[in-house]
Write an enzyme that holds these catalytic residues in place. Sequence first.
Site, short mmCIF file in Angstrom:
data_model
loop_
_atom_site.label_atom_id
_atom_site.label_comp_id
_atom_site.label_asym_id
_atom_site.label_seq_id
_atom_site.Cartn_x
_atom_site.Cartn_y
_atom_site.Cartn_z
N GLN A 131 26.26 23.41 -107.13
CA GLN A 131 26.70 24.08 -105.91
C GLN A 131 27.97 23.40 -105.38
OE1 GLN A 131 24.21 23.06 -102.65
NE2 GLN A 131 24.83 24.76 -101.35
N GLY A 132 29.09 24.08 -105.45
CA GLY A 132 30.36 23.49 -105.00
C GLY A 132 30.74 23.99 -103.62
N TYR A 133 30.14 23.44 -102.62
CA TYR A 133 30.45 23.83 -101.24
C TYR A 133 31.21 22.69 -100.54
CZ TYR A 133 27.12 27.83 -101.32
OH TYR A 133 26.46 28.99 -101.57
N SER A 134 30.56 21.53 -100.41
CA SER A 134 31.12 20.45 -99.59
C SER A 134 32.42 19.89 -100.17
CB SER A 134 30.11 19.31 -99.46
OG SER A 134 28.90 19.79 -98.96
N GLU A 145 18.07 27.72 -99.37
CA GLU A 145 18.24 26.28 -99.55
C GLU A 145 17.35 25.52 -98.57
OE1 GLU A 145 22.15 24.58 -98.83
OE2 GLU A 145 21.64 22.86 -100.08
C1 LIG Z 1 21.59 14.01 -101.61
C2 LIG Z 1 22.63 14.99 -101.26
C3 LIG Z 1 22.92 16.03 -102.12
C4 LIG Z 1 23.91 16.94 -101.81
N1 LIG Z 1 24.18 17.94 -102.72
C5 LIG Z 1 25.19 18.82 -102.45
C6 LIG Z 1 25.55 19.81 -103.40
O1 LIG Z 1 24.97 19.92 -104.47
N2 LIG Z 1 26.57 20.64 -103.11
C7 LIG Z 1 27.25 20.57 -101.93
O2 LIG Z 1 28.13 21.37 -101.72
N3 LIG Z 1 26.95 19.62 -101.02
C8 LIG Z 1 25.93 18.74 -101.25
N4 LIG Z 1 25.63 17.77 -100.32
C9 LIG Z 1 26.48 17.64 -99.12
C10 LIG Z 1 25.83 17.97 -97.81
O3 LIG Z 1 25.68 19.35 -97.65
C11 LIG Z 1 26.68 17.34 -96.72
O4 LIG Z 1 26.61 15.95 -96.88
C12 LIG Z 1 26.22 17.69 -95.34
O5 LIG Z 1 26.43 19.05 -95.07
C13 LIG Z 1 26.92 16.85 -94.26
O6 LIG Z 1 28.30 16.85 -94.41
P1 LIG Z 1 29.14 15.48 -94.43
O7 LIG Z 1 28.53 14.62 -95.45
O8 LIG Z 1 30.56 15.82 -94.57
O9 LIG Z 1 28.88 14.82 -93.03
P2 LIG Z 1 29.63 15.17 -91.65
O10 LIG Z 1 29.69 16.65 -91.48
O11 LIG Z 1 30.92 14.42 -91.57
O12 LIG Z 1 28.62 14.59 -90.62
C14 LIG Z 1 28.59 13.21 -90.24
C15 LIG Z 1 27.72 13.09 -88.99
O13 LIG Z 1 28.27 13.88 -87.94
C16 LIG Z 1 27.31 14.77 -87.45
N5 LIG Z 1 27.96 16.04 -87.06
C17 LIG Z 1 28.92 16.73 -87.71
N6 LIG Z 1 29.22 17.86 -87.07
C18 LIG Z 1 28.41 17.90 -85.98
C19 LIG Z 1 28.22 18.83 -84.91
N7 LIG Z 1 28.90 19.99 -84.82
N8 LIG Z 1 27.30 18.52 -83.97
C20 LIG Z 1 26.59 17.37 -84.03
N9 LIG Z 1 26.73 16.47 -85.01
C21 LIG Z 1 27.63 16.73 -85.97
C22 LIG Z 1 26.39 15.01 -88.62
O14 LIG Z 1 25.13 15.48 -88.19
C23 LIG Z 1 26.32 13.63 -89.21
O15 LIG Z 1 25.40 12.87 -88.49
C24 LIG Z 1 24.63 16.83 -100.61
C25 LIG Z 1 24.33 15.79 -99.74
C26 LIG Z 1 23.36 14.88 -100.05
C27 LIG Z 1 23.09 13.77 -99.10
#
Ligand SMILES: Cc1cc2nc3c(=O)[nH]c(=O)nc-3n(C[C@H](O)[C@H](O)[C@H](O)COP(=O)(O)OP(=O)(O)OC[C@H]3O[C@@H](n4cnc5c(N)ncnc54)[C@H](O)[C@@H]3O)c2cc1C
Lengths: 378, 406
Positions: free
Chosen positions: B140-143, B258
Amino acid sequence: MDFALNGDQELLAQSARAFLKAEASPSLVRRLWDDPVGHCSDLNAKISEQGWAGLLVPEAHGGLGLGMLDAAVLLTELGRCLAPSPFLSSSVLATSLLSFAGSASQKRSWLPRLASGEILATVAWLEESDRLDPTGTVLRARRARDRFRLSGSKLFVLDAHIADVYLVAARTAAGLGPDGVSLFAIPRGAPGLSLTPLEGFDRTRRLFEIKFDDVVVERDQRIGREGAAWKHLQRMLDVACVAIAAECQGGAEHALEMAVDYAKAREQFGQTIGSFQAVKHMAAECFAEIEPSRALLWYAAQAQETSNKEASRAASMAKARLGEVYARTTNKAVQIHGGIGFTWEHDMHFWFKRAKANEALFGSPAFHRERVAALSGW
Amino acid sequence: MLPAIPAGVDLAFSKEDEKFRRSLRTWLRKHLPKRHDEIDGGEDLNFEGPAQIAAAKKWQRTMHDAGYVAIDWPKEHGGKAASAVRQTILAEEIVTHRAPGLIGQLGLHMLGPTLIRCGTAAQRKRFLPKILTAEEIWCQGYSEPGSGSDLASLRTKAESDGDDFVVNGQKIWTTTAHFADWMFCLVRTHADAPKHKGISYILIDMKTPGIEVRPLVQMTGQSGFNEVFFTDVRVPRSNLVGELHGGWAVANTTLAHERNMLANPMRTQQLMADLVRLAARRNDNGGKVSRDALVRQRLADLQIRVDMMKYHSWKQLSDEIHGRPASVGGAISKLVTTELNHEICATALDLLGDYGPLVGRSPHAEDRGLWPRDWMFTLGMVIGGGTSQIQKNIIAERVLGLPRGA
Ligand SMILES: Cc1cc2nc3c(=O)[nH]c(=O)nc-3n(C[C@H](O)[C@H](O)[C@H](O)COP(=O)(O)OP(=O)(O)OC[C@H]3O[C@@H](n4cnc5c(N)ncnc54)[C@H](O)[C@@H]3O)c2cc1C
């Protein structure tokens, strides 16, 4: 498979909410809050007219013959509006205990009158030690020929000032175990019996101490078999857990709704406080606790249809959980209201206080968690 | 949608459904691999080496041949059009028998349903069969580095060039990308449109020139997710799913899947049962840990919440099968379940004392080091799939109707 309320229960919930909105408004709650008696016989009569007093009474005895889930639906609505009503003490607890413990003829004589609302009853169980295990019941009922004589006192008795009859747990044999506990039906005015109100912070529900000074009781006032009441009290405890949990569910839902409405209206820093994430997250956390709790409540209520271990385990789970959820929710709801939430004028404190009082009533969360552990065989 | 039928509490499954359960059980007992740990990458999809990956693919194939994979899909696409009840039974039995997780789960739970709803006939024909058999593994290439919670701000761009898109940019945290054959990917196709309106959903062959995958080591010490770099990667236009610039809506059709995938109440039940067994087995100075009053309080508190989430899922399930409008989406389940799973594992570590931190390969490790591993992994699930804070935003804004924020 279906896990939901049935059509009748949905209807009951809706009609109860509409009825209570009209008949048990916040202004009535406030008026009774300050009232020395705290009881509205008019409201109670109307509740009886709805047939609710006989909700748990079998049809053969003039009731509606419904089950705990139906009662839980109604109690959720009563808890929502904090209706000051002896429904819990009389129509749920005393009625259930009589149904569990009474002989056929005792049920015939008591249940129809309870179902019609002609009389109110309440259960006198706890004593000074505040213990729900067998060691907590020490009040002695000594046999004197064909009679029993009771001396001692009962605490935390709900609605004792308006109940016509008390179902009193007393020891008819020495010892502190589950055996030897009997039940007696004693009228409020019996000679030697006196009432002292306990002043609690939740004035929507009145509690009393009942003192027994050599109260004489005839043999036919004994409910059920001598010395065999403990298991019925345990079953009634399960009913109490579900009933109070249901009140907590309704109260928590309502407190959160009040807080969310307030958060949408109140402005600070040029915006509604509901746009601040700290406020949003408090509300969301409460909601994420309240919503799944409803399923736990339904399950526990439904489990009462069987009288096995699972019924007790589920009841204790619901009591422990919902009590804490209600207390946390009302705490946050007061905070979301800010200073106004701390005033006597604003209604919020009614729910805040009921929540904490409900947490203690019929066993603290810790007591019920231990009961869950024991019933799980840990 | 089914007409709403009179509801009521009836916890029995039908005779046919119970028969399905029995035959599934018999099948599982017969076919379960002898040594799970040799093939199971766990839910975190952390497979160690090609042998484990091959074994995991073989397991999915075996499940598929027996008709137990993607049973929710329509029959014409290789599924069984199974009811929500059957899906629940399958999920329950998989967990209670500790069957290995399916290596192709992202394809099965996310891309497959997306193609079934939004894909072209040709896309379904090309991709669905190999998702089922695990011949092709998807990631899944989202993040992206700059776009996590604020996913719609993503910047990896895809420009049209003849019959192709040309993709440049970077994805991150991409689970299984290091061995996946394909990626379903969100890219920006319109730079000037509002952020949600310029995104497209495309399918990228991981063997295309210009893709570089760099594994990232997770706190567990394993490399479950990756960085993926795209330099002039050519993707045929026929790999666009749904409308051009309409990718946000396409992705949203499966975000709910998901959340459900991450919040399986049976998994929580099993973790809890393992914790209770651990407490009954371990001794501390005063005797069995499970006799300690404080431990009993904590266990009961967890058990209550675990059971509550089970009943909550029953409620959601029966609303679904009887066609009643869903009261709340998966946000509550995702929020509560992932945090609960982590708390269960953390409690296990507390009970283990000095044994808690011992990892699998260490002498004296308890339960083959599963507790410390799951303790870490379950925190990852609190973050992945939308953090707890984001779930709270969703609940506050979409359910309670509080003003929308960022
Ligand atoms: C084990 C694991 C597997 C994953 N696998 C995939 C994958 O296969 N494909 C994929 O695309 N992604 C994947 N991810 C990514 C995951 O979806 C993101 O890590 C997640 O959405 C959070 O984004 P970020 O890491 O950029 O954190 P950030 O968005 O930078 O968040 C950092 C902190 O800020 C807080 N925050 C951010 N915005 C807000 C807001 N509006 N209000 C309140 N708090 C906020 C968050 O809650 C968090 O505490 C994976 C992550 C993990 C940990």
